[in-house]
Design a protein around this motif. Sequence first.
Motif, mmCIF file in Angstrom:
data_model
loop_
_atom_site.group_PDB
_atom_site.id
_atom_site.type_symbol
_atom_site.label_atom_id
_atom_site.label_comp_id
_atom_site.label_asym_id
_atom_site.label_seq_id
_atom_site.Cartn_x
_atom_site.Cartn_y
_atom_site.Cartn_z
ATOM 1 N N GLN A 55 0.860 -1.176 0.000
ATOM 2 C CA GLN A 55 0.000 0.000 0.000
ATOM 3 C C GLN A 55 0.900 1.231 0.000
ATOM 4 N N ALA A 56 0.781 2.041 -1.042
ATOM 5 C CA ALA A 56 1.517 3.302 -1.116
ATOM 6 C C ALA A 56 0.550 4.455 -0.917
ATOM 7 N N VAL A 57 1.097 5.612 -0.595
ATOM 8 C CA VAL A 57 0.320 6.849 -0.513
ATOM 9 C C VAL A 57 0.852 7.776 -1.597
ATOM 10 N N LEU A 58 -0.047 8.386 -2.350
ATOM 11 C CA LEU A 58 0.355 9.348 -3.371
ATOM 12 C C LEU A 58 0.729 10.652 -2.689
ATOM 13 N N LEU A 59 1.981 11.075 -2.862
ATOM 14 C CA LEU A 59 2.528 12.193 -2.110
ATOM 15 C C LEU A 59 3.168 13.208 -3.047
ATOM 16 N N ARG A 60 2.743 14.441 -2.919
ATOM 17 C CA ARG A 60 3.275 15.500 -3.789
ATOM 18 C C ARG A 60 4.765 15.700 -3.538
ATOM 19 N N GLY A 61 5.512 15.738 -4.629
ATOM 20 C CA GLY A 61 6.949 15.945 -4.550
ATOM 21 C C GLY A 61 7.741 14.700 -4.225
ATOM 22 N N ILE A 62 7.050 13.569 -4.072
ATOM 23 C CA ILE A 62 7.728 12.317 -3.702
ATOM 24 C C ILE A 62 7.507 11.239 -4.754
ATOM 25 N N ASN A 63 6.257 10.982 -5.114
ATOM 26 C CA ASN A 63 5.984 9.912 -6.087
ATOM 27 C C ASN A 63 4.881 10.300 -7.072
#
Length: 345
Positions: free
Chosen positions: A254-262
């Motif tokens: 489970q990933a989290v969509l993160l601004r500036g990261i992925n």
Amino acid sequence: MIPATTPGRHPAPLSTWQHELAGAITDPDALARALGLDPGLFPAAGQASKLFRLRVPLSFVRRMRHGDPADPLLRQVMPLAAELVERPGFGSDPLAEHAAFKAPGLLQKYQGRALLIATGACAINCRYCFRREFPYSEQIGNDALGQALAAIAADPGIEEVILSGGDPLSLSDGRLRALTDLLAPIPHLRRLRVHTRLPVVLPSRVDAGLVRWLRELPWPVAVVLHVNHGNEIDDSVRAACASLRATGATLLNQAVLLRGINDSVTTLADLSQRLFEAGVVPYYLHLLDRVRGAAHFEVAEATAQQLIGSLAATLSGYLVPRLVREVPGGPAKITVPPQFPPWKM
């Protein structure tokens, strides 16, 4: 109910992973200096860390790019001044978990499964954590565990228990075994799920004792990891995943969509490919849970839909995670449909 030590005996010596955990970096200036960075690049980091403490093991720090203040692994853990800005719509309990307690320490959001808060401890404090203000002290302890176990045993509709926290693998092997020994007599349990970040941030946690515990469990087991960027996966993580798979466990991510990261197709594609090569199925990509202090990580839903659509147009279907949002009180996680790029008929 789960004693930390046996009365009359000395505590067991700390294992390698416990020593590593005890040596985690907790000071923002020390983290900056370890990466060759000026601590002045992170104003108010100390103040933000007082609200939600910095914690990151050295094994994870070693995967960060030296001298890069925008490193995607560093950005997940370094406290920033942006966390101190109050934003409308962001609060302490973004998933309304307080309304989902079936018993102390036991959350039931969805039919058929229940989440057991095994501990409040983590090996790493991710800045976007939706439980960064969770009242663990009210939900942890032998009295709470006894009530949680009684609630599980009394409800034949609960077929799956999810060990969560905190991170359940921050418990010792003995405490994990004691916990699952208490669950084992419940006849209607059919599956066990373990939500953990430790095999990623502290791969030494996957040692012989943990492998033995997993292999001897009486249920099929799913181990749900949390990896957000391909750079988190190195040889030590791949070896840990191989050991977990050897127990018969199914590995999901489970990933989290993160601004500036992925938040790019290239980064997400690389993550999915590296996960699959490590034997982990890319399962979910979460839209950010709107916890206070994490607004600077949020990616707009329309942008997320375009990203997942482009990812689906790039990779084989089994490499494309489901884009989901968790809605308080909903019957399940809500799948957010992709927005595909234009194509010619």
